[in-house]
Design a protein around this motif. Structure first.
Motif, PDB file in Angstrom:
ATOM      1  N   PRO A  49       0.818  -1.205   0.000  1.00 57.36           N
ATOM      2  CA  PRO A  49       0.000   0.000   0.000  1.00 57.36           C
ATOM      3  C   PRO A  49       0.858   1.264   0.000  1.00 57.36           C
ATOM      4  O   PRO A  49       1.895   1.326   0.657  1.00 57.36           O
ATOM      5  N   GLY A  50       0.417   2.257  -0.749  1.00 58.50           N
ATOM      6  CA  GLY A  50       1.153   3.516  -0.843  1.00 58.50           C
ATOM      7  C   GLY A  50       2.003   3.601  -2.088  1.00 58.50           C
ATOM      8  O   GLY A  50       2.507   4.672  -2.417  1.00 58.50           O
ATOM      9  N   THR A  51       2.166   2.476  -2.792  1.00 58.25           N
ATOM     10  CA  THR A  51       2.987   2.440  -3.989  1.00 58.25           C
ATOM     11  C   THR A  51       2.101   2.527  -5.226  1.00 58.25           C
ATOM     12  O   THR A  51       1.062   1.868  -5.308  1.00 58.25           O
ATOM     13  N   LEU A  52       2.519   3.327  -6.194  1.00 60.71           N
ATOM     14  CA  LEU A  52       1.765   3.456  -7.434  1.00 60.71           C
ATOM     15  C   LEU A  52       2.559   2.791  -8.554  1.00 60.71           C
ATOM     16  O   LEU A  52       3.434   3.389  -9.173  1.00 60.71           O
ATOM     17  N   ASP A  53       2.249   1.509  -8.789  1.00 65.47           N
ATOM     18  CA  ASP A  53       2.859   0.773  -9.886  1.00 65.47           C
ATOM     19  C   ASP A  53       1.820   0.591 -10.991  1.00 65.47           C
ATOM     20  O   ASP A  53       0.701   1.087 -10.898  1.00 65.47           O
ATOM     21  N   ALA A  60      -6.835   1.663 -10.473  1.00 62.64           N
ATOM     22  CA  ALA A  60      -7.408   2.998 -10.289  1.00 62.64           C
ATOM     23  C   ALA A  60      -8.328   3.360 -11.450  1.00 62.64           C
ATOM     24  O   ALA A  60      -9.403   3.948 -11.246  1.00 62.64           O
ATOM     25  N   LEU A  61      -7.945   3.006 -12.654  1.00 63.11           N
ATOM     26  CA  LEU A  61      -8.780   3.306 -13.814  1.00 63.11           C
ATOM     27  C   LEU A  61     -10.077   2.502 -13.786  1.00 63.11           C
ATOM     28  O   LEU A  61     -11.131   2.986 -14.201  1.00 63.11           O
ATOM     29  N   GLU A  62      -9.993   1.256 -13.297  1.00 64.00           N
ATOM     30  CA  GLU A  62     -11.207   0.442 -13.138  1.00 64.00           C
ATOM     31  C   GLU A  62     -12.129   1.071 -12.090  1.00 64.00           C
ATOM     32  O   GLU A  62     -13.351   1.167 -12.292  1.00 64.00           O
ATOM     33  N   ILE A  63     -11.546   1.482 -10.966  1.00 62.23           N
ATOM     34  CA  ILE A  63     -12.352   2.100  -9.902  1.00 62.23           C
ATOM     35  C   ILE A  63     -12.979   3.400 -10.389  1.00 62.23           C
ATOM     36  O   ILE A  63     -14.134   3.701 -10.069  1.00 62.23           O
ATOM     37  N   PHE A  64     -12.230   4.158 -11.169  1.00 60.11           N
ATOM     38  CA  PHE A  64     -12.749   5.418 -11.702  1.00 60.11           C
ATOM     39  C   PHE A  64     -14.009   5.167 -12.528  1.00 60.11           C
ATOM     40  O   PHE A  64     -15.004   5.891 -12.411  1.00 60.11           O
ATOM     41  N   ALA A  65     -13.979   4.137 -13.361  1.00 62.70           N
ATOM     42  CA  ALA A  65     -15.167   3.805 -14.147  1.00 62.70           C
ATOM     43  C   ALA A  65     -16.326   3.428 -13.227  1.00 62.70           C
ATOM     44  O   ALA A  65     -17.473   3.835 -13.454  1.00 62.70           O
ATOM     45  N   GLU A  66     -16.035   2.654 -12.173  1.00 62.14           N
ATOM     46  CA  GLU A  66     -17.089   2.267 -11.228  1.00 62.14           C
ATOM     47  C   GLU A  66     -17.688   3.503 -10.555  1.00 62.14           C
ATOM     48  O   GLU A  66     -18.908   3.606 -10.362  1.00 62.14           O
ATOM     49  N   GLU A  67     -16.832   4.448 -10.182  1.00 65.03           N
ATOM     50  CA  GLU A  67     -17.306   5.667  -9.535  1.00 65.03           C
ATOM     51  C   GLU A  67     -18.149   6.521 -10.500  1.00 65.03           C
ATOM     52  O   GLU A  67     -19.166   7.101 -10.103  1.00 65.03           O
ATOM     53  N   VAL A 205       3.018   7.447  -2.145  1.00 66.43           N
ATOM     54  CA  VAL A 205       2.349   8.548  -2.834  1.00 66.43           C
ATOM     55  C   VAL A 205       1.043   8.939  -2.150  1.00 66.43           C
ATOM     56  O   VAL A 205       0.373   9.875  -2.606  1.00 66.43           O
ATOM     57  N   THR A 206       0.690   8.246  -1.071  1.00 67.77           N
ATOM     58  CA  THR A 206      -0.593   8.530  -0.416  1.00 67.77           C
ATOM     59  C   THR A 206      -0.730   9.990  -0.022  1.00 67.77           C
ATOM     60  O   THR A 206      -1.774  10.612  -0.309  1.00 67.77           O
ATOM     61  N   PRO A 207       0.269  10.596   0.639  1.00 72.01           N
ATOM     62  CA  PRO A 207       0.101  12.010   1.015  1.00 72.01           C
ATOM     63  C   PRO A 207      -0.077  12.932  -0.190  1.00 72.01           C
ATOM     64  O   PRO A 207      -0.773  13.944  -0.094  1.00 72.01           O
ATOM     65  N   ILE A 208       0.540  12.580  -1.300  1.00 73.71           N
ATOM     66  CA  ILE A 208       0.432  13.417  -2.501  1.00 73.71           C
ATOM     67  C   ILE A 208      -0.990  13.384  -3.035  1.00 73.71           C
ATOM     68  O   ILE A 208      -1.586  14.419  -3.359  1.00 73.71           O
ATOM     69  N   ILE A 209      -1.546  12.167  -3.105  1.00 77.64           N
ATOM     70  CA  ILE A 209      -2.908  12.035  -3.637  1.00 77.64           C
ATOM     71  C   ILE A 209      -3.912  12.646  -2.668  1.00 77.64           C
ATOM     72  O   ILE A 209      -4.880  13.297  -3.093  1.00 77.64           O
ATOM     73  N   GLU A 210      -3.702  12.450  -1.371  1.00 79.44           N
ATOM     74  CA  GLU A 210      -4.617  13.037  -0.388  1.00 79.44           C
ATOM     75  C   GLU A 210      -4.620  14.556  -0.502  1.00 79.44           C
ATOM     76  O   GLU A 210      -5.690  15.189  -0.430  1.00 79.44           O
ATOM     77  N   ALA A 211      -3.438  15.137  -0.676  1.00 84.77           N
ATOM     78  CA  ALA A 211      -3.365  16.597  -0.817  1.00 84.77           C
ATOM     79  C   ALA A 211      -4.068  17.056  -2.101  1.00 84.77           C
ATOM     80  O   ALA A 211      -4.826  18.040  -2.093  1.00 84.77           O
ATOM     81  N   ALA A 212      -3.836  16.335  -3.189  1.00 85.50           N
ATOM     82  CA  ALA A 212      -4.459  16.704  -4.462  1.00 85.50           C
ATOM     83  C   ALA A 212      -5.971  16.552  -4.387  1.00 85.50           C
ATOM     84  O   ALA A 212      -6.723  17.416  -4.869  1.00 85.50           O
ATOM     85  N   LEU A 213      -6.436  15.455  -3.782  1.00 87.19           N
ATOM     86  CA  LEU A 213      -7.877  15.219  -3.679  1.00 87.19           C
ATOM     87  C   LEU A 213      -8.536  16.268  -2.794  1.00 87.19           C
ATOM     88  O   LEU A 213      -9.620  16.783  -3.134  1.00 87.19           O
ATOM     89  N   ALA A 252      -8.034   5.367  -3.617  1.00 84.08           N
ATOM     90  CA  ALA A 252      -8.600   4.086  -3.204  1.00 84.08           C
ATOM     91  C   ALA A 252      -7.753   2.923  -3.701  1.00 84.08           C
ATOM     92  O   ALA A 252      -7.542   1.936  -2.978  1.00 84.08           O
ATOM     93  N   ALA A 253      -7.237   3.025  -4.920  1.00 88.52           N
ATOM     94  CA  ALA A 253      -6.406   1.950  -5.455  1.00 88.52           C
ATOM     95  C   ALA A 253      -5.093   1.842  -4.690  1.00 88.52           C
ATOM     96  O   ALA A 253      -4.623   0.733  -4.379  1.00 88.52           O
ATOM     97  N   VAL A 254      -4.497   2.974  -4.381  1.00 91.18           N
ATOM     98  CA  VAL A 254      -3.231   2.976  -3.644  1.00 91.18           C
ATOM     99  C   VAL A 254      -3.411   2.438  -2.229  1.00 91.18           C
ATOM    100  O   VAL A 254      -2.571   1.702  -1.711  1.00 91.18           O
ATOM    101  N   GLN A 255      -4.517   2.768  -1.592  1.00 92.26           N
ATOM    102  CA  GLN A 255      -4.782   2.341  -0.218  1.00 92.26           C
ATOM    103  C   GLN A 255      -5.471   0.984  -0.139  1.00 92.26           C
ATOM    104  O   GLN A 255      -5.761   0.508   0.961  1.00 92.26           O
TER     105      GLN A 255
END
Length: 587
Positions: A49-53, A60-67, A205-213, A252-255
């Motif tokens: 968790p926390g890694t963006l590979d 993340a792209l799959e989750i985005f479609a679901e959202e 990358v979690t703090p980066i995405i949290e800040a951006a979100l 969500a994907a990262v976490q």
């Protein structure tokens, strides 16, 4: 149309809706979409968790479609800018669905970053729908361009990818506007850059995405005050909400968790009229197409399109681009693309019609995504045009003195959602132009000239988007042949006719082109016309009332026909051609 025909049309409408809509949303409950085995396959293994590979990015792209599926109704209802046509959520979803489909065709593991990025970029570019979908495709393309060679993105690389996405999205839009999804992605990217500059926690990358979100949510809230249209309607920007969902999906994907972005209150579009939502449009048509061209030709293309419209967006690269513009000159917009290179997948939507439906509280019409055959109609009269569109047709305005050109017909054919097209003409003078358009397109086209507007409506009612081109041509031509047509009009001067002398301003009745009745009263003349058309063997009468007909004449004709032919079904349609007071069909 008869009750039987209307029932058939309604049944096709149900099929059309079921097939064209990837999912039906009911405030968080989903139904109706079937997934392929590849789409349902287990996702590849991911890192901690926390890694963006790459695997996490794919998830993340799959989750985005679901959202987007879950929030589609909400986002559609917020769509008051640039035009209140209620389709931003749908366009974002269709664009992202194209990405998900492309991902499903790739192996779950072993895909190189450049291969994955190319697949995502091309799928989003070719699948982009509407202004918001085109911008989203550019954002996804830009992020993919920053994928590292080893398939991972650290905090600094992710922030740089978001900055690049923001810059590319802004660059693609001819006239960027504050208070849109462009503002939200820019603000989120800026916060990500600030967070990355102070981040000392390795590859997380979690703090980066949290800040951006977090900043994306705040920026979204600010859009209400940034854009007058949003302020008047008291809503946030629809496309901006899509950016929030994209970042929420990434987090969500990262976490390794389910996203928790709430569905907000519905906006005014698609439910009922709301104060502050304007129906007046400067540009009536939305034109979109794929363009294969050299980058050197894009400057001239942008200049040409900017001169005839707005909401201009050109995205892509490597010789393939997606072009979007709002304009009153769809033929010119397509022709500009043809001068720049090779156009395909041309789509032309009537924004005014879409806005009218949304502001009236009706869902925007959807077409069959997998339909076998499509229908293009040339017609005159606002009410008749609406009727043809309700039957699933792409409609071009055309009548005596203002027929559509070959270019207009080609654009409509290319924009119709099938490779097989029936072109239904309601005026024989258009046949040469239609034949020229059929020869100029790569699609299979069958031109059917109708003898009259009532006969054309009968043919359109017989059209089935799930039938083949040949099957549709056969039943439509039979429907035209079974409809006998007449005209009730006023004499322009005194004359001797086969039915007797007629004075200027009196009523003149024609049956199948022959004068059969004259008189001072419209109702008596109409009765004689219907009799001469063979009412004794008919099932129904269709009367198209011209736009300039006096209310008293309309009521008189309707009343006398109901009294005189009580066993026949009578269908009155308002809004016919202004120059034709009454068009009559008996079938």
């Amino acid at each position: 149309m008869s009750a039987r025909q209307m029932a058939a049309v309604a049944a096709r409408g149900v099929a059309r809706c079921c097939m064209s809509t990837p999912l039906s949303n009911e405030r968080g409950r989903f139904r109706g979409r079937c997934y392929t085995p590849a789409e349902s396959a287990p996702l590849p293994a991911v890192l901690m968790p926390g890694t963006l590979d790459l695997a996490t990015f794919r998830r993340a792209l799959e989750i985005f479609a679901e959202e987007l599926r879950g929030h589609r109704e909400e986002i559609d209802s917020l769509n008051v800018y640039p035009v209140p046509d209620g389709d931003t959520g749908t366009n974002l979803l269709m664009t992202q669905e194209a990405v998900v489909t492309a991902l499903a065709s790739l192996p779950p593991e072993g895909v190189e970053p450049d291969e994955l990025g190319a697949a995502i970029s091309r799928a989003s570019l070719k699948g982009a729908r509407g202004n918001s979908g085109v911008i989203l495709s550019q954002i996804l393309r830009a992020i993919c361009e920053r994928l590292a060679a080893d398939g991972t993105l650290g905090p600094g690389e992710l922030a740089a990818a978001l900055e690049h996405a923001s810059e590319e999205a802004h660059r693609a839009v001819a006239r960027p506007v504050e208070g849109t999804m462009l503002s939200v992605i820019r603000d989120a990217a800026g916060m990500a850059t600030d967070a990355a500059a102070s981040e000392r926690d390795g590859d997380d990358v979690t703090p980066i995405i949290e800040a951006a979100l977090g900043e994306a949510r705040r920026s979204l809230a600010r859009t209400t005050e940034r854009l007058p249209e949003l302020t008047q309607a008291r809503v946030v920007d629809a496309g901006g909400k899509g950016i929030v969902l994209m970042l929420a999906a990434l987090l969500a994907a990262v976490q390794r968790r389910t996203p928790a972005e709430p569905i907000g209150p519905l906006g005014p579009i698609g439910r009922s009229w709301a104060d502050g939502v304007r129906a007046e449009l400067d540009f009536r048509n939305e034109v979109q197409y794929l363009l294969e061209a050299d980058a050197s030709s894009l400057g001239a293309l942008r200049g040409a399109l900017a001169g005839i419209g707005d909401s201009l967006v050109v995205v892509g690269g490597g010789g393939l681009y997606n072009v979007h513009v709002h304009t009153n000159e769809p033929g010119q917009a397509v022709a500009a693309g043809s001068r720049a290179g090779h156009t395909s997948n041309v789509q032309i939507a009537d924004l005014q019609e879409s806005v009218t439906r949304c502001l009236a509280g009706q869902a925007r019409a959807t077409r069959v995504a997998e339909q076998v055959c499509a229908l293009v109609v040339v017609a005159e009269g606002d009410g008749i045009i609406r009727t043809f569109r309700s039957l699933g047709a792409v409609v071009l305005k055309g009548g005596p003195g203002h027929h559509p050109s070959v270019v207009d017909l080609v654009a409509a054919i290319e924009g119709a959602p099938s490779g097989a097209i029936v072109v239904l003409l309601n005026h024989r003078d258009i046949v040469p132009a239609a034949d020229g358009a059929a020869a100029a397109t790569s699609k299979e086209v069958w031109v059917i000239p109708s003898s009259s507007m009532p006969a054309g409506l009968s043919a359109a009612a017989a059209f089935n988007p799930l039938a083949t081109l040949q099957e549709n041509a056969k039943v439509m031509e039979a429907a035209i042949g079974a409809c006998r047509t007449g005209v009730l009009t006023r004499a322009g001067s005194e004359a001797e006719t086969p039915a007797g002398p007629v004075r200027r301003g009196e009523w003149l009745g024609l049956a199948e082109g022959d004068v059969v009745a004259v008189g001072a009263a419209a109702d008596a003349t109409a009765v004689e016309v219907v009799r001469r058309l063979g009412a004794e063997t008919a099932e129904m009468i269709t009367v198209i009332v011209g736009a300039d007909v006096a209310a008293d004449d309309r009521r008189a004709v309707e009343s006398i026909l109901r009294i005189s032919f009580p066993t026949l079904e009578l269908e009155l349609l308002e809004g016919g051609p202004p120059a034709s007071p009454f068009l009559i069909g008996v079938e």
